[in-house]
Design an enzyme around this catalytic site. Sequence first.
Site, PDB file in Angstrom:
ATOM      1  CB  SER A 216      -0.970  -0.048   1.179  1.00  0.00           C
ATOM      2  OG  SER A 216      -2.001   0.897   1.033  1.00  0.00           O
ATOM      3  CG  ASP A 442      -6.215  -2.763  -3.873  1.00  0.00           C
ATOM      4  OD1 ASP A 442      -6.855  -2.053  -3.068  1.00  0.00           O
ATOM      5  OD2 ASP A 442      -5.055  -3.148  -3.656  1.00  0.00           O
ATOM      6  CG  HIS A 470      -5.521  -2.696   0.335  1.00  0.00           C
ATOM      7  ND1 HIS A 470      -4.952  -2.120  -0.764  1.00  0.00           N
ATOM      8  CD2 HIS A 470      -4.889  -2.169   1.423  1.00  0.00           C
ATOM      9  CE1 HIS A 470      -4.027  -1.259  -0.365  1.00  0.00           C
ATOM     10  NE2 HIS A 470      -3.963  -1.293   0.951  1.00  0.00           N
TER      11      HIS A 470
END
Length: 501
Positions: A216, A442, A470
């Site tokens: 991320s 995502d 995610h």
Amino acid sequence: MGRVRRTLLAALIVLAALLSACGGGHAGAPSGTARTGPGGSSLSWGPCSDVYKGHYQCATLTVPLDHSGTVPGTIQIALIKTPATDPKQRIGSLLVNPGGPGASALDDWDFLSGQVDAALHKRFDVIGFDPRGVGHSTAIDCLSDAQVAAFTSVDLDPSTPAETTALETISRQVADTCAAKQGTLLRFVGTAEAARDMDDIRAALGDQKLTYLGFSYGTLLGAMYAQEFPTHVRALVLDGALNPALGAVASVDEQSKGFEAQLDAFLAACAGSRACPWHISGNGQADLASLLASIERSPLPTDSSRRLTVGDAFYGIGVALYSRQSWPVLEQALAQAAAGDGSSLLALADNYTERAPDGSYSNTIEANLAINCRDYAWPRTPAAFFSAAKASASVAPIFGPSNLDETLPCAYWPADASGTGAPGPLTAQGAPPILVVATTGDPATPYSDGVALAHQLTSGVLITNVGNQHTAYGYSACVRAYADAYLINLTNPGPQRCDDE
């Protein structure tokens, strides 16, 4: 959800915490010391002061406050290590970052270290660190628990003058309080400074080049490292990538569209299933909007003395959309809220905001704001924010305005601690192959972001994961196989597509 990229490595953390009726835990500071700084001296590892399930070692590293040397002073970076299980075959260190900005690797190290495959643990010391401003490193920790609670529960999509005033008031208070308490540090918590810390960590670990796995926001941190130190890169895997060339508002809008698409899929699945406990009477978006409007008018009672506000509901719904494995929890929470009980949605929100059962908070909210305010050029007036939020509603009616308005403190942030553009584009000219993993569904870091980053990086290699959560490494055996072979043997897989569904 927002500020630009708030993350949980996997929504499984949320699911497990809710099912066990636990709030976010706060780990103790590392007890190891550091006799080192830039230049490569070895770290002094010692026992960790917190109690973990695994057996780890902890240390701290002293680094310059200002890597340019203009402003004197030093700060501390907290480190944690899972030693290689086969020292004879040890390659070096694998640095891991769970994202954020603001997520602490140390707080969730049992989970994060456990997500790394045994093949990597065999060959690497797996190292977690809290970036500057975060967790157990020198931290941006400027708000009282009451201020954090007020900020995370405020209506982020105001529809009345009173709601607008409340949002402006708490946002200005957040910015002013942090400026008064930690004004100098605010200037030096950007991703570029954190990337320079990573090179100090690499040197202190004794590695000639960096091996890194970032999730991320950790993909921005890794890409920034490659931009700053391309010849120091051994192997980087960037999973759940974001596009550093996008400006602040455009980046949030892309993320909001991702969450909106995941929300639509959730609502369609619930409407089409007799097993879904939340009974949708008509259009799913309209039913949810009606429920949120009801909560806005009258916050719901919970199983505590607190009430569920519409701001809490935004976080509770959003965090459960990080992975489809959390959808059953969200179904129950919405059914409960429709019946007048906000307990489960509040528990989800508390996990996202890292509120402990005693009412205390980690510093993730302040750190997230400080880093994002420093990295990006945000609108500098509330009017400009609200205008952008209104436009966001056209692309993401539920998430757009709130996702943007939660960064409103950046409008009041000190000018010398505010960004002047976007972090990228980043090319990392001269770096070896860099694996960029992007998942088609995502919600937090949309697939298009990963494609863009892979194209920006001169040596970017795109791994497409077909999925609806995610990040991919913790979910996809195919992605793990490519990533592990690359991190261990430097095997460049070339562009690939994984479909484990």
